[in-house]
Design a protein around this motif. Structure first.
Motif, PDB file in Angstrom:
ATOM      1  N   LEU A 408       0.656  -1.451  -0.091  1.00 24.10           N
ATOM      2  CA  LEU A 408      -0.092  -0.025   0.145  1.00 24.10           C
ATOM      3  C   LEU A 408       0.932   1.188   0.088  1.00 24.10           C
ATOM      4  O   LEU A 408       0.579   2.463  -0.318  1.00 24.10           O
ATOM      5  N   THR A 409       2.066   1.124   0.364  1.00 27.54           N
ATOM      6  CA  THR A 409       2.879   2.404   0.293  1.00 27.54           C
ATOM      7  C   THR A 409       3.825   2.751  -0.593  1.00 27.54           C
ATOM      8  O   THR A 409       4.463   3.727  -0.509  1.00 27.54           O
ATOM      9  N   ILE A 410       3.756   1.683  -1.680  1.00 26.53           N
ATOM     10  CA  ILE A 410       4.695   2.041  -2.858  1.00 26.53           C
ATOM     11  C   ILE A 410       4.318   3.219  -3.531  1.00 26.53           C
ATOM     12  O   ILE A 410       2.815   3.513  -3.636  1.00 26.53           O
ATOM     13  N   PRO A 411       5.083   4.132  -3.582  1.00 23.89           N
ATOM     14  CA  PRO A 411       4.516   5.435  -4.149  1.00 23.89           C
ATOM     15  C   PRO A 411       3.938   5.332  -5.757  1.00 23.89           C
ATOM     16  O   PRO A 411       4.229   4.678  -6.351  1.00 23.89           O
ATOM     17  N   GLU A 412       2.892   6.126  -5.829  1.00 20.13           N
ATOM     18  CA  GLU A 412       1.863   6.211  -6.803  1.00 20.13           C
ATOM     19  C   GLU A 412       2.923   7.020  -8.034  1.00 20.13           C
ATOM     20  O   GLU A 412       3.812   7.858  -7.776  1.00 20.13           O
ATOM     21  N   GLN A 448       6.070  13.311  -7.904  1.00 15.96           N
ATOM     22  CA  GLN A 448       5.027  12.389  -8.297  1.00 15.96           C
ATOM     23  C   GLN A 448       3.642  12.995  -7.586  1.00 15.96           C
ATOM     24  O   GLN A 448       3.643  12.671  -6.252  1.00 15.96           O
ATOM     25  N   VAL A 449       2.961  13.946  -8.256  1.00 14.38           N
ATOM     26  CA  VAL A 449       2.330  14.857  -7.642  1.00 14.38           C
ATOM     27  C   VAL A 449       0.863  13.982  -7.237  1.00 14.38           C
ATOM     28  O   VAL A 449      -0.113  14.353  -6.431  1.00 14.38           O
ATOM     29  N   THR A 450       0.726  12.637  -7.989  1.00 16.27           N
ATOM     30  CA  THR A 450      -0.365  11.746  -7.422  1.00 16.27           C
ATOM     31  C   THR A 450      -0.352  11.489  -6.150  1.00 16.27           C
ATOM     32  O   THR A 450      -1.095  10.667  -5.350  1.00 16.27           O
ATOM     33  N   GLU A 451       0.907  11.722  -5.438  1.00 17.05           N
ATOM     34  CA  GLU A 451       1.144  11.284  -3.953  1.00 17.05           C
ATOM     35  C   GLU A 451       0.702  12.498  -2.882  1.00 17.05           C
ATOM     36  O   GLU A 451       0.927  12.515  -1.836  1.00 17.05           O
ATOM     37  N   PHE A 452       0.326  13.474  -3.674  1.00 24.65           N
ATOM     38  CA  PHE A 452       0.063  14.843  -2.715  1.00 24.65           C
ATOM     39  C   PHE A 452      -1.389  14.826  -2.459  1.00 24.65           C
ATOM     40  O   PHE A 452      -2.376  14.612  -3.110  1.00 24.65           O
ATOM     41  N   THR A 453      -1.481  15.187  -1.262  1.00 25.26           N
ATOM     42  CA  THR A 453      -3.071  15.404  -0.630  1.00 25.26           C
ATOM     43  C   THR A 453      -3.200  16.909  -0.892  1.00 25.26           C
ATOM     44  O   THR A 453      -2.405  17.485  -1.076  1.00 25.26           O
ATOM     45  N   ILE A 454      -4.568  17.193  -0.315  1.00 27.01           N
ATOM     46  CA  ILE A 454      -4.825  18.631  -0.438  1.00 27.01           C
ATOM     47  C   ILE A 454      -3.874  19.489   0.416  1.00 27.01           C
ATOM     48  O   ILE A 454      -3.465  20.626   0.122  1.00 27.01           O
ATOM     49  N   ARG A 455      -3.728  18.741   1.901  1.00 21.09           N
ATOM     50  CA  ARG A 455      -2.841  19.528   2.565  1.00 21.09           C
ATOM     51  C   ARG A 455      -1.452  19.977   2.008  1.00 21.09           C
ATOM     52  O   ARG A 455      -0.755  20.847   2.179  1.00 21.09           O
TER      53      ARG A 455
END
Length: 523
Positions: A408-412, A448-455
């Motif tokens: 689950l933790t492997i970066p997108e 990898q911006v798909t790893e970013f949350t809104i925060r």
């Protein structure tokens, strides 16, 4: 008859009835067990302090397998609990399946009227049971669903989850969580109370007017829109999303100017006439009108880009990207993976990876197409496989020697293409546009911006940092806000706004535990 008690006398009564005693004294009953039968003048003020929406979440107490002997833990009612699992012969014709019996011994009840409620799960089934007597109980599995389940049970066992508030608390918590999704003043109050309690939000009232009329000439391509909804279906969902990620906004959009100077809004998560969440680019006036009509009471802030970055913003590239994504579905494929970066430090207690895989299992059984969209494709990407369902994915992780919680933790990866195209959440859509527009410069290919949350997004140090340069119509409340809040009755909070310089591999290994959501440097 009056049931009013002075506060000190009430506290003394509750202490005597068991709330204040240590584990060594067993009382006839606990006040939490019998309050529902008392007059509401007494019961409800106390019950309101005993439960919350979070109490609906099961707490993982251990996995019971045939090879690990017994597992013991402290329950909500019974302080002594011990479980073991024995495999049994097959009740079916298939050779080698068999079944099992889980033996659960309860003891040391804190009162005579309490009970414990449990959920038992493998990736192939979920069941539940409750116990109100101190003895050895049995839970029978007549037969395992398929050979893969018995292999899983042999290796990992049956996961045992305790409902931490017991039967009564769970029912009360259900009553507590349902209002979060109510499109009423009651629902709004529930969301505000939840966010105050679990995130420390303040919800200070703003001076009127609560709505700002912007001048489009002062808004530029790349300016960021942060949205927070506090009632109704989306209000409830956003409150839970905020709690697990630490974000004080639940949705985002981005401004774009065309060649004629007209203002547009790009958005991933726009609901079309079919009820589908898609990516759109629509005129500002249309977007703003929808916001004003939105019954979820949205609060909206405009976060202008820093002038130096605005000068670098490649508007042509941004528009090309937006048009290439227009009409594509919202990024459900990678939504949860922007949140989960670590094995254990992204799950607010009592959430954990065991509960996540159990929920995945349940949804896979109930809604297989939904499960494939939400996580199966993304998990296949991480394994380098294709078209495996959840059970096959779990088997493959065993072969690969990787724990599921590690998977689950492997970066997108931003370049991953799913069955319906590239997958971007509301914030990943904006940050992907920023990459195309040159905002991140030399480190563009290392993000990898798909790893970013809104925060993660609003903490980036890319926004205007001089409030004197904000537009004259910007409602900063005499400098109290470093951005422009343009809608909402409460003052928006964006903790640590505009504070972190972008860096390579950003946000790929960050914890996010409430209530402080501490973030290590360079995670």
């Amino acid at each position: 008859m009056s049931f009013f008690f002075p506060s000190s006398r009430l506290l003394l009564l509750l202490w005597f009835l068991g709330l204040g005693f240590g584990h060594g004294l067993k009382v006839p009953f606990r006040v939490s067990d019998v309050l529902p039968v008392l007059p509401h003048q007494v019961s409800w003020p106390v019950l309101n302090n005993f439960h919350s929406a979070v109490d609906l979440l099961p707490y993982f107490v251990g996995s019971v397998s045939p090879s690990n002997g017994s597992v013991d833990w402290k329950g909500a009612c019974f302080y002594g609990n011990e479980a073991r699992l024995e495999l049994t012969g097959s009740d079916r014709e298939e050779s080698g399946l068999g079944g099992g019996v889980l033996y659960l011994k309860t003891s040391e009840a804190h009162s005579w009227t309490c009970m414990d409620l449990y959920v038992f799960a493998t990736p192939y089934r979920i069941t539940w049971d409750y116990y109100f007597s101190a003895r050895e109980h049995t839970l029978k599995f007549d037969s395992w669903e398929e050979p893969a389940e018995i292999e899983y049970v042999k290796q990992h066992g049956v996961s045992v989850f305790l409902m931490p508030s017991g039967m009564l608390g769970t029912l009360l918590s259900l009553v507590d969580v349902l209002p979060l999704f109510s499109n009423t003043g009651w629902g709004q109050s529930a969301n505000i109370a939840f966010l105050k309690k679990h995130m420390g939000a303040t919800f200070e009232k703003r001076p009127e007017p609560s709505q700002t009329t912007i001048n489009p000439d002062d808004v530029h391509s790349g300016d960021f829109l942060a949205v927070s909804k506090i009632r109704g279906r989306w209000g409830g969902f956003e409150s839970l999303e905020k709690w697990v990620t630490g974000a004080f906004a639940g949705h985002t959009a981005v401004c774009l100017k065309d060649e004629m100077g007209s203002l547009w809004v790009g958005e991933s998560g726009h609901e079309n006439e079919k009820g589908e969440e898609i990516i759109v680019v629509i005129p500002w006036d249309e977007w703003w009108e929808l916001a004003l009509k939105d019954s979820s009471n949205p609060h909206i802030a405009l976060l202008p880009l820093h002038p130096e970055l605005r000068a670098k913003f490649n508007n042509t590239a941004a528009w090309e990207y937006a048009r290439s994504m227009s009409g594509k579905p919202y990024g459900y494929h990678n939504m949860i993976f922007s949140w989960i970066d670590t094995i254990g430090d992204n799950y607010p207690p009592p959430l954990d990876a065991h509960l996540v895989v159990s929920v995945m299992s349940m949804w896979t059984r109930m809604q297989p197409a939904y499960a494939a969209n939400m996580w199966n494709e993304a998990l296949n990407k991480r394994l380098g496989t294709e078209n495996l369902d959840l059970n096959e994915i779990l088997a493959e992780t065993e072969k690969s020697g990787i724990a599921f919680e590690q998977l689950l933790t492997i970066p997108e990866q931003d370049e991953w293409v799913y069955s319906d195209g590239k997958s971007t959440t509301c914030v990943a859509f904006i940050l992907s546009m920023y990459k195309e527009a040159g905002i991140f410069g030399a480190i563009t290919n290392s993000l990898q911006v798909t790893e970013f949350t809104i925060r993660d997004a609003y903490m980036l140090k890319i926004f205007e940092d001089n409030h004197t340069r904000l537009p004259s119509w910007c409602n900063t409340e005499d400098g109290r806000l470093p951005f422009c809040q343009i809608l909402g009755e409460y003052r928006m909070e964006l903790p640590e706004y505009n504070t972190i310089e972008p860096y390579a591999n950003m946000n790929e290994n960050c914890p996010s535990l409430p209530p402080t959501y501490d973030r290590p440097v360079q995670c």
